[in-house]
Scaffold this motif. Structure first.
Motif, short mmCIF file in Angstrom:
data_model
loop_
_atom_site.label_atom_id
_atom_site.label_comp_id
_atom_site.label_asym_id
_atom_site.label_seq_id
_atom_site.Cartn_x
_atom_site.Cartn_y
_atom_site.Cartn_z
N ALA A 171 -12.18 -13.06 -10.93
CA ALA A 171 -12.29 -12.12 -9.80
C ALA A 171 -11.50 -12.59 -8.58
N ASN A 172 -11.41 -13.89 -8.37
CA ASN A 172 -10.69 -14.41 -7.20
C ASN A 172 -9.17 -14.28 -7.32
N GLN A 173 -8.67 -13.97 -8.52
CA GLN A 173 -7.24 -13.87 -8.74
C GLN A 173 -6.74 -12.42 -8.82
N VAL A 174 -7.62 -11.46 -8.63
CA VAL A 174 -7.26 -10.05 -8.80
C VAL A 174 -6.12 -9.65 -7.88
N SER A 175 -6.19 -10.02 -6.63
CA SER A 175 -5.16 -9.62 -5.67
C SER A 175 -3.78 -10.14 -6.08
N ALA A 176 -3.71 -11.40 -6.47
CA ALA A 176 -2.43 -11.98 -6.88
C ALA A 176 -1.91 -11.32 -8.15
#
Length: 166
Positions: A159-164
């Motif tokens: 979830a923490n990598q979604v933006s990238a």
């Protein structure tokens, strides 16, 4: 996960890309959709859809893919990119969505992806799996008529990598 995904969609909306796009929210069924567009009014409509809806229920890949193909059939662009984002596995199993993609996207004339025109567009499916997504099914849905190399069209992130990844 939903907060990360919503923030990412808002970043996309605010980026001002000169792209026409649609949002199709889904679970077991289609929750809501936007039309394909890119105007300020369209961006506001998509933002409202994102703000006013939250996930719940199961996962069905066939219905959002069918909805995307219906929108594609009603518009007139040279190329289309379907981005299927999921944090789960389809309730119906992988075969129905794999068959749908094979019969409606992967089997179009490969020349459509070489000499793409509004009459014969190229359609590519990108997949983004978040956390517990079924990686193998998402990869099997990724690509287009001339390239189904999942490493180029399928991404798995937390979830923490979604933006990238987006």
């Amino acid at each position: 996960r939903i907060t990360q995904l919503k923030n990412t969609v808002f970043q996309f909306i605010d980026s001002g890309f000169n792209l026409s796009y649609s949002v199709i929210l889904y679970n077991n069924d289609i929750i809501t959709t936007s039309d394909i567009g890119k105007s300020q009014q369209h961006r506001q409509s998509v933002a409202s859809i994102i703000n006013n809806n939250n996930p719940g229920g199961g996962t069905n890949f066939v219905k959002p893919l069918q909805s995307a193909m219906q929108q594609i059939s009603n518009t007139n662009y040279d190329a289309y990119y379907i981005l299927l984002i999921s944090d789960g596995s389809p309730n119906e199993g992988g075969t129905p969505s794999q068959n749908f993609v094979e019969n409606n996207i992967m089997n179009i004339n490969s020349n459509n992806c070489i000499f793409t025109t509004p009459q014969n567009p190229c359609i590519s499916v990108y997949t983004l799996g978040v956390d517990n997504a079924n990686e193998s099914i998402l990869q099997s849905l990724s690509g287009n008529a001339i390239n189904n190399n999942s490493q180029e069209y399928s991404f798995i992130v937390n979830a923490n990598q979604v933006s990238a990844a987006f």
